[in-house]
Scaffold this motif. Structure first.
Motif, PDB file in Angstrom:
ATOM      1  N   SER A  63     -57.353   4.187 -81.034  1.00 25.39           N
ATOM      2  CA  SER A  63     -58.809   4.061 -81.156  1.00 25.39           C
ATOM      3  C   SER A  63     -59.250   2.609 -81.040  1.00 25.39           C
ATOM      4  CB  SER A  63     -59.290   4.638 -82.485  1.00 25.39           C
ATOM      5  OG  SER A  63     -59.102   6.019 -82.509  1.00 25.39           O
ATOM      6  N   GLN A  66     -59.235   1.411 -77.354  1.00 23.10           N
ATOM      7  CA  GLN A  66     -60.029   2.141 -76.366  1.00 23.10           C
ATOM      8  C   GLN A  66     -61.117   1.308 -75.700  1.00 23.10           C
ATOM      9  OE1 GLN A  66     -61.406   5.712 -78.271  1.00 23.10           O
ATOM     10  NE2 GLN A  66     -59.370   6.613 -78.306  1.00 23.10           N
ATOM     11  N   SER A  75     -61.642   7.669 -71.610  1.00 20.08           N
ATOM     12  CA  SER A  75     -61.972   9.092 -71.787  1.00 20.08           C
ATOM     13  C   SER A  75     -60.728   9.900 -72.131  1.00 20.08           C
ATOM     14  CB  SER A  75     -62.615   9.650 -70.511  1.00 20.08           C
ATOM     15  OG  SER A  75     -63.841   9.029 -70.270  1.00 20.08           O
ATOM     16  N   GLU A  78     -59.660   8.964 -75.730  1.00 21.14           N
ATOM     17  CA  GLU A  78     -60.580   9.536 -76.715  1.00 21.14           C
ATOM     18  C   GLU A  78     -60.350  11.036 -76.881  1.00 21.14           C
ATOM     19  OE1 GLU A  78     -64.419   8.382 -75.223  1.00 21.14           O
ATOM     20  OE2 GLU A  78     -64.318   6.413 -76.184  1.00 21.14           O
ATOM     21  N   ALA A  79     -60.196  11.731 -75.768  1.00 24.29           N
ATOM     22  CA  ALA A  79     -59.979  13.178 -75.829  1.00 24.29           C
ATOM     23  C   ALA A  79     -58.664  13.498 -76.542  1.00 24.29           C
ATOM     24  CB  ALA A  79     -59.982  13.771 -74.422  1.00 24.29           C
ATOM     25  N   THR A  81     -56.932  11.603 -78.740  1.00 27.83           N
ATOM     26  CA  THR A  81     -56.951  11.281 -80.166  1.00 27.83           C
ATOM     27  C   THR A  81     -57.836  12.247 -80.943  1.00 27.83           C
ATOM     28  OG1 THR A  81     -58.662   9.603 -79.804  1.00 27.83           O
ATOM     29  CG2 THR A  81     -56.393   8.832 -79.930  1.00 27.83           C
ATOM     30  N   LYS A  82     -58.945  12.662 -80.352  1.00 27.53           N
ATOM     31  CA  LYS A  82     -59.831  13.604 -81.038  1.00 27.53           C
ATOM     32  C   LYS A  82     -59.123  14.945 -81.245  1.00 27.53           C
ATOM     33  CE  LYS A  82     -64.347  15.782 -80.803  1.00 27.53           C
ATOM     34  NZ  LYS A  82     -65.561  15.998 -80.035  1.00 27.53           N
ATOM     35  N   ALA A  83     -58.516  15.455 -80.196  1.00 33.90           N
ATOM     36  CA  ALA A  83     -57.841  16.757 -80.280  1.00 33.90           C
ATOM     37  C   ALA A  83     -56.664  16.700 -81.252  1.00 33.90           C
ATOM     38  CB  ALA A  83     -57.363  17.184 -78.897  1.00 33.90           C
ATOM     39  N   SER A  85     -56.027  14.416 -83.655  1.00 29.23           N
ATOM     40  CA  SER A  85     -56.400  14.043 -85.023  1.00 29.23           C
ATOM     41  C   SER A  85     -56.734  15.266 -85.863  1.00 29.23           C
ATOM     42  CB  SER A  85     -57.592  13.092 -85.027  1.00 29.23           C
ATOM     43  OG  SER A  85     -57.237  11.849 -84.496  1.00 29.23           O
ATOM     44  N   SER A  86     -57.427  16.219 -85.264  1.00 30.16           N
ATOM     45  CA  SER A  86     -57.774  17.415 -86.028  1.00 30.16           C
ATOM     46  C   SER A  86     -56.516  18.201 -86.397  1.00 30.16           C
ATOM     47  CB  SER A  86     -58.762  18.294 -85.258  1.00 30.16           C
ATOM     48  OG  SER A  86     -58.191  18.768 -84.064  1.00 30.16           O
TER      49      SER A  86
END
Length: 129
Positions: A63, A66, A75, A78-79, A81-83, A85-86
């Protein structure tokens, strides 16, 4: 020392960020492999927590880097790490229950298997080769 200083000058912020992202991605893969190798007989809360904490640090490193990536790479990062991280948060939440019971340990191992699958899916597009 002078040669090292010249070598460092040639690396752009984007290259440094890319290297940071790839190093963090590689470490996440290592942590996930360690977690995925656990069995109900070998899983412990402390062991899993250490690996998850290392993963969280790596995700933060990605992060942080980035902003210096190209828009396409940003992009992708970000995609990913977001996916992922959850999935990490979900797995960490499952540790809230006791690991003393065999069925609870089996549930954690299943969650770690799902975490490994999530890692593969989230980070596959983030090519570092």
């Amino acid at each position: 020392v002078f040669v090292l200083a010249l070598g460092a000058c040639g690396e752009s912020d984007e290259e440094k960020a890319q290297n940071k992202v790839c190093d963090a991605r590689a470490d996440i893969g290592k942590q996930v492999d360690e977690l995925n190798s656990l069995t109900p007989a070998t899983v412990t809360a402390d062991g899993v927590t250490q690996n998850l904490d290392a993963i969280k640090t790596d995700l933060q490193d990605i992060s942080d880097a980035q902003a210096d990536l190209s828009s396409d790479r940003r992009s992708e990062a970000e995609a990913a790490t977001k996916a992922f991280s959850s999935s990490v948060q979900e797995t960490a939440g499952q540790l809230g229950s006791s690991l003393s019971a065999a069925d609870a340990k089996a549930q954690v191992v299943t969650a770690l298997d799902q975490l490994a699958a999530s890692y593969q899916k989230a980070f596959a597009p983030l090519n570092c080769d």
